[in-house]
Design a protein around this motif. Structure first.
Motif, PDB file in Angstrom:
ATOM      1  N   LEU A  47     -14.253 -14.082 -50.454  1.00 46.80           N
ATOM      2  CA  LEU A  47     -13.313 -14.982 -49.781  1.00 46.80           C
ATOM      3  C   LEU A  47     -11.910 -14.349 -49.850  1.00 46.80           C
ATOM      4  O   LEU A  47     -11.354 -14.191 -50.941  1.00 46.80           O
ATOM      5  CB  LEU A  47     -13.332 -16.349 -50.474  1.00 46.80           C
ATOM      6  N   THR A  48     -11.396 -13.964 -48.701  1.00 50.10           N
ATOM      7  CA  THR A  48     -10.074 -13.316 -48.676  1.00 50.10           C
ATOM      8  C   THR A  48      -8.960 -14.345 -48.865  1.00 50.10           C
ATOM      9  O   THR A  48      -8.947 -15.383 -48.196  1.00 50.10           O
ATOM     10  CB  THR A  48      -9.867 -12.571 -47.341  1.00 50.10           C
ATOM     11  N   LEU A  49      -8.046 -14.026 -49.777  1.00 54.11           N
ATOM     12  CA  LEU A  49      -6.869 -14.886 -49.991  1.00 54.11           C
ATOM     13  C   LEU A  49      -5.681 -14.360 -49.191  1.00 54.11           C
ATOM     14  O   LEU A  49      -4.993 -15.119 -48.513  1.00 54.11           O
ATOM     15  CB  LEU A  49      -6.505 -14.920 -51.479  1.00 54.11           C
ATOM     16  N   VAL A  50      -5.441 -13.056 -49.324  1.00 47.79           N
ATOM     17  CA  VAL A  50      -4.310 -12.429 -48.632  1.00 47.79           C
ATOM     18  C   VAL A  50      -4.744 -11.031 -48.190  1.00 47.79           C
ATOM     19  O   VAL A  50      -5.192 -10.229 -49.020  1.00 47.79           O
ATOM     20  CB  VAL A  50      -3.079 -12.283 -49.567  1.00 47.79           C
ATOM     21  N   PHE A  51      -4.595 -10.761 -46.907  1.00 45.64           N
ATOM     22  CA  PHE A  51      -4.887  -9.421 -46.403  1.00 45.64           C
ATOM     23  C   PHE A  51      -3.607  -8.590 -46.503  1.00 45.64           C
ATOM     24  O   PHE A  51      -2.589  -8.934 -45.899  1.00 45.64           O
ATOM     25  CB  PHE A  51      -5.373  -9.495 -44.954  1.00 45.64           C
ATOM     26  N   LEU A  52      -3.659  -7.526 -47.303  1.00 45.86           N
ATOM     27  CA  LEU A  52      -2.458  -6.715 -47.541  1.00 45.86           C
ATOM     28  C   LEU A  52      -2.346  -5.560 -46.542  1.00 45.86           C
ATOM     29  O   LEU A  52      -1.250  -5.085 -46.268  1.00 45.86           O
ATOM     30  CB  LEU A  52      -2.487  -6.150 -48.971  1.00 45.86           C
ATOM     31  N   GLY A  53      -3.490  -5.106 -46.036  1.00 44.53           N
ATOM     32  CA  GLY A  53      -3.488  -4.026 -45.053  1.00 44.53           C
ATOM     33  C   GLY A  53      -3.154  -2.679 -45.684  1.00 44.53           C
ATOM     34  O   GLY A  53      -3.254  -2.492 -46.905  1.00 44.53           O
ATOM     35  N   ALA A  54      -2.741  -1.723 -44.835  1.00 45.04           N
ATOM     36  CA  ALA A  54      -2.463  -0.353 -45.300  1.00 45.04           C
ATOM     37  C   ALA A  54      -1.309  -0.389 -46.299  1.00 45.04           C
ATOM     38  O   ALA A  54      -0.228  -0.880 -45.997  1.00 45.04           O
ATOM     39  CB  ALA A  54      -2.104   0.524 -44.112  1.00 45.04           C
ATOM     40  N   THR A  55      -1.580   0.129 -47.494  1.00 51.22           N
ATOM     41  CA  THR A  55      -0.624   0.008 -48.603  1.00 51.22           C
ATOM     42  C   THR A  55      -0.429   1.379 -49.232  1.00 51.22           C
ATOM     43  O   THR A  55      -1.392   1.967 -49.732  1.00 51.22           O
ATOM     44  CB  THR A  55      -1.196  -0.976 -49.660  1.00 51.22           C
ATOM     45  N   ASP A  56       0.804   1.876 -49.209  1.00 46.56           N
ATOM     46  CA  ASP A  56       1.030   3.199 -49.811  1.00 46.56           C
ATOM     47  C   ASP A  56       1.185   3.060 -51.328  1.00 46.56           C
ATOM     48  O   ASP A  56       1.331   1.946 -51.834  1.00 46.56           O
ATOM     49  CB  ASP A  56       2.205   3.921 -49.142  1.00 46.56           C
ATOM     50  N   PRO A  57       1.118   4.183 -52.047  1.00 42.59           N
ATOM     51  CA  PRO A  57       1.092   4.102 -53.515  1.00 42.59           C
ATOM     52  C   PRO A  57       2.299   3.375 -54.113  1.00 42.59           C
ATOM     53  O   PRO A  57       2.144   2.589 -55.055  1.00 42.59           O
ATOM     54  CB  PRO A  57       1.062   5.569 -53.953  1.00 42.59           C
ATOM     55  N   ALA A  58       3.487   3.598 -53.565  1.00 46.88           N
ATOM     56  CA  ALA A  58       4.678   2.939 -54.131  1.00 46.88           C
ATOM     57  C   ALA A  58       4.589   1.434 -53.929  1.00 46.88           C
ATOM     58  O   ALA A  58       4.926   0.633 -54.813  1.00 46.88           O
ATOM     59  CB  ALA A  58       5.933   3.493 -53.480  1.00 46.88           C
ATOM     60  N   ARG A  59       4.125   1.052 -52.773  1.00 48.86           N
ATOM     61  CA  ARG A  59       3.985  -0.384 -52.477  1.00 48.86           C
ATOM     62  C   ARG A  59       2.930  -1.007 -53.386  1.00 48.86           C
ATOM     63  O   ARG A  59       3.078  -2.136 -53.863  1.00 48.86           O
ATOM     64  CB  ARG A  59       3.638  -0.555 -50.997  1.00 48.86           C
ATOM     65  N   LEU A  60       1.869  -0.259 -53.627  1.00 46.65           N
ATOM     66  CA  LEU A  60       0.811  -0.777 -54.505  1.00 46.65           C
ATOM     67  C   LEU A  60       1.365  -1.028 -55.912  1.00 46.65           C
ATOM     68  O   LEU A  60       1.077  -2.067 -56.527  1.00 46.65           O
ATOM     69  CB  LEU A  60      -0.363   0.209 -54.546  1.00 46.65           C
ATOM     70  N   ILE A  61       2.156  -0.097 -56.408  1.00 46.46           N
ATOM     71  CA  ILE A  61       2.751  -0.276 -57.742  1.00 46.46           C
ATOM     72  C   ILE A  61       3.615  -1.543 -57.748  1.00 46.46           C
ATOM     73  O   ILE A  61       3.579  -2.342 -58.686  1.00 46.46           O
ATOM     74  CB  ILE A  61       3.590   0.970 -58.134  1.00 46.46           C
ATOM     75  N   ALA A  62       4.356  -1.738 -56.686  1.00 46.22           N
ATOM     76  CA  ALA A  62       5.214  -2.923 -56.599  1.00 46.22           C
ATOM     77  C   ALA A  62       4.384  -4.206 -56.559  1.00 46.22           C
ATOM     78  O   ALA A  62       4.686  -5.184 -57.255  1.00 46.22           O
ATOM     79  CB  ALA A  62       6.095  -2.822 -55.361  1.00 46.22           C
ATOM     80  N   TYR A  63       3.320  -4.202 -55.784  1.00 49.98           N
ATOM     81  CA  TYR A  63       2.445  -5.386 -55.710  1.00 49.98           C
ATOM     82  C   TYR A  63       1.850  -5.680 -57.091  1.00 49.98           C
ATOM     83  O   TYR A  63       1.787  -6.831 -57.525  1.00 49.98           O
ATOM     84  CB  TYR A  63       1.302  -5.161 -54.722  1.00 49.98           C
ATOM     85  N   GLU A  64       1.384  -4.618 -57.765  1.00 48.64           N
ATOM     86  CA  GLU A  64       0.749  -4.838 -59.068  1.00 48.64           C
ATOM     87  C   GLU A  64       1.757  -5.373 -60.073  1.00 48.64           C
ATOM     88  O   GLU A  64       1.426  -6.236 -60.889  1.00 48.64           O
ATOM     89  CB  GLU A  64       0.095  -3.550 -59.557  1.00 48.64           C
ATOM     90  N   ALA A  65       2.983  -4.906 -59.986  1.00 49.99           N
ATOM     91  CA  ALA A  65       4.025  -5.424 -60.886  1.00 49.99           C
ATOM     92  C   ALA A  65       4.306  -6.884 -60.564  1.00 49.99           C
ATOM     93  O   ALA A  65       4.457  -7.722 -61.463  1.00 49.99           O
ATOM     94  CB  ALA A  65       5.289  -4.580 -60.750  1.00 49.99           C
ATOM     95  N   ALA A  66       4.354  -7.189 -59.282  1.00 53.56           N
ATOM     96  CA  ALA A  66       4.660  -8.567 -58.875  1.00 53.56           C
ATOM     97  C   ALA A  66       3.555  -9.534 -59.299  1.00 53.56           C
ATOM     98  O   ALA A  66       3.801 -10.727 -59.506  1.00 53.56           O
ATOM     99  CB  ALA A  66       4.860  -8.622 -57.362  1.00 53.56           C
ATOM    100  N   LEU A  67       2.355  -9.025 -59.441  1.00 51.01           N
ATOM    101  CA  LEU A  67       1.214  -9.892 -59.777  1.00 51.01           C
ATOM    102  C   LEU A  67       0.835  -9.813 -61.254  1.00 51.01           C
ATOM    103  O   LEU A  67      -0.084 -10.513 -61.698  1.00 51.01           O
ATOM    104  CB  LEU A  67       0.000  -9.505 -58.917  1.00 51.01           C
ATOM    105  N   ALA A  68       1.546  -8.981 -62.005  1.00 51.68           N
ATOM    106  CA  ALA A  68       1.115  -8.647 -63.368  1.00 51.68           C
ATOM    107  C   ALA A  68       0.846  -9.878 -64.236  1.00 51.68           C
ATOM    108  O   ALA A  68      -0.151  -9.922 -64.940  1.00 51.68           O
ATOM    109  CB  ALA A  68       2.146  -7.749 -64.033  1.00 51.68           C
ATOM    110  N   ASP A  69       1.722 -10.861 -64.195  1.00 51.34           N
ATOM    111  CA  ASP A  69       1.528 -12.018 -65.080  1.00 51.34           C
ATOM    112  C   ASP A  69       0.927 -13.206 -64.329  1.00 51.34           C
ATOM    113  O   ASP A  69       1.087 -14.360 -64.746  1.00 51.34           O
ATOM    114  CB  ASP A  69       2.852 -12.405 -65.747  1.00 51.34           C
ATOM    115  N   LEU A  70       0.256 -12.917 -63.238  1.00 52.16           N
ATOM    116  CA  LEU A  70      -0.398 -13.990 -62.482  1.00 52.16           C
ATOM    117  C   LEU A  70      -1.448 -14.670 -63.356  1.00 52.16           C
ATOM    118  O   LEU A  70      -2.252 -14.009 -64.005  1.00 52.16           O
ATOM    119  CB  LEU A  70      -1.071 -13.410 -61.235  1.00 52.16           C
ATOM    120  N   SER A  71      -1.417 -15.974 -63.346  1.00 51.97           N
ATOM    121  CA  SER A  71      -2.390 -16.704 -64.151  1.00 51.97           C
ATOM    122  C   SER A  71      -3.002 -17.792 -63.271  1.00 51.97           C
ATOM    123  O   SER A  71      -2.558 -18.937 -63.282  1.00 51.97           O
ATOM    124  CB  SER A  71      -1.656 -17.298 -65.351  1.00 51.97           C
ATOM    125  N   PRO A  72      -3.992 -17.403 -62.478  1.00 54.85           N
ATOM    126  CA  PRO A  72      -4.535 -18.358 -61.520  1.00 54.85           C
ATOM    127  C   PRO A  72      -5.220 -19.521 -62.238  1.00 54.85           C
ATOM    128  O   PRO A  72      -5.809 -19.320 -63.296  1.00 54.85           O
ATOM    129  CB  PRO A  72      -5.554 -17.551 -60.715  1.00 54.85           C
TER     130      PRO A  72
END
Ligand code: ATP
Ligand code: MG
Length: 178
Positions: A47-72
Motif C-alpha cells: 500500500l503506497t503512502l507517498v510516491f517519492l519518484g526519482a530521488t538522487d543520493p543527496a535528496r535521499l539523505i535528506a529524506y532519511e534525516a527528515a524521517l529519522a525519528d518518525l514514530s508511526p
C-alpha cells in the motif's frame, strides 16, 4: 542538505505499508479469487503512502534525516472492499473506513518531506492495494467473505527497480526499525 532530485544515480522510491507474511498470504488469496491475468505479483503487494519518484543520493539523505525519528502509530486497517479505476484499469482492495490515523500519518510524512522540497500529490490520499492492472472491470460487487485485519506497525521506504519482467521492489529501510 536538500537538493533537486534528478541525476543518473537517482533511484525510484516510495513510502509504503508493507504486508507481513501473514497479511501477504491473505492478500494473495483475495487477489487470486478476483484479479485475472495481470495480477500484481505476490511479492509486490503493498500500500503506497507517498510516491517519492526519482530521488538522487543527496535528496535521499535528506529524506532519511527528515524521517529519522518518525514514530508511526500502530493502526488497524480493515481491508473490506474492492474498487476499480477505469482509466488506469486498476482493480484494488481498500477499506470502507480508512482510519483517521492513516490520513494523519500521510499528512505527517508530507509535512516532513516538504522541508526537503518534496511536493505532495494534489490528489487526496486513497488507501488502496493494487490487485491487478489492465483489468476489464468492474470491481466484484460481492463483499469480501473475510475482511483482512492488518495491524500496521511500520512505514517502509522502498526502491522500485525496473526489470524485464516488470517492477521489482527492494525494501531499504523502515520506521521504527526492526
Ligand atoms: P509498473 O510501473 O512497472 O507497472 P508499479 O506501478 O507497481 O509497476 P512503480 O511505477 O515504480 O511500480 O510505482 C511504485 C508505487 O508507487 C506503486 O504503488 C504505484 O502505484 C505508485 N506510483 C507510481 N507512480 C506514481 C505517481 N505518479 N503518483 C502516485 N503514485 C505512484
Ligand atoms: Mg507504475
Amino acid at each position: 542538505m536538500c537538493s533537486p532530485g534528478s541525476d543518473q544515480t537517482a533511484r525510484r522510491l516510495f513510502l509504503a505499508l508493507w504486508p507481513e507474511d501473514t497479511e501477504r498470504r491473505q492478500l494473495v488469496e483475495l487477489a487470486t479469487g478476483v484479479a485475472g491475468r495481470r495480477r500484481t505479483p505476490d511479492a509486490n503487494l503493498h500500500l503506497t503512502l507517498v510516491f517519492l519518484g526519482a530521488t538522487d543520493p543527496a535528496r535521499l539523505i535528506a529524506y532519511e534525516a527528515a524521517l529519522a525519528d518518525l514514530s508511526p502509530p500502530t493502526l488497524e486497517l480493515t481491508l473490506d472492499r474492492y474498487g476499480y479505476w477505469p482509466q488506469p484499469r486498476i482493480l484494488w482492495l481498500g477499506s470502507s473506513r480508512t482510519p483517521p490515523e492513516l490520513y494523519e500519518l500521510v499528512a505527517e510524512l508530507h509535512s516532513r518531506l516538504r522541508g526537503c522540497g518534496f511536493t505532495p500529490e494534489r490528489r487526496a490520499f486513497q488507501a488502496h492495494i493494487t490487485l491487478a492492472r489492465q483489468h476489464p472491470g468492474p470491481a466484484p460487487t460481492q463483499p469480501l467473505v473475510t475482511p483482512l485485519h492488518w495491524q500496521v506497525r511500520h512505514v517502509t521506504l522502498v526502491e522500485s527497480l525496473r526489470q524485464d519482467t516488470g517492477s521489482a521492489y527492494r525494501i531499504m529501510r523502515r520506521w521504527p526499525p526492526g
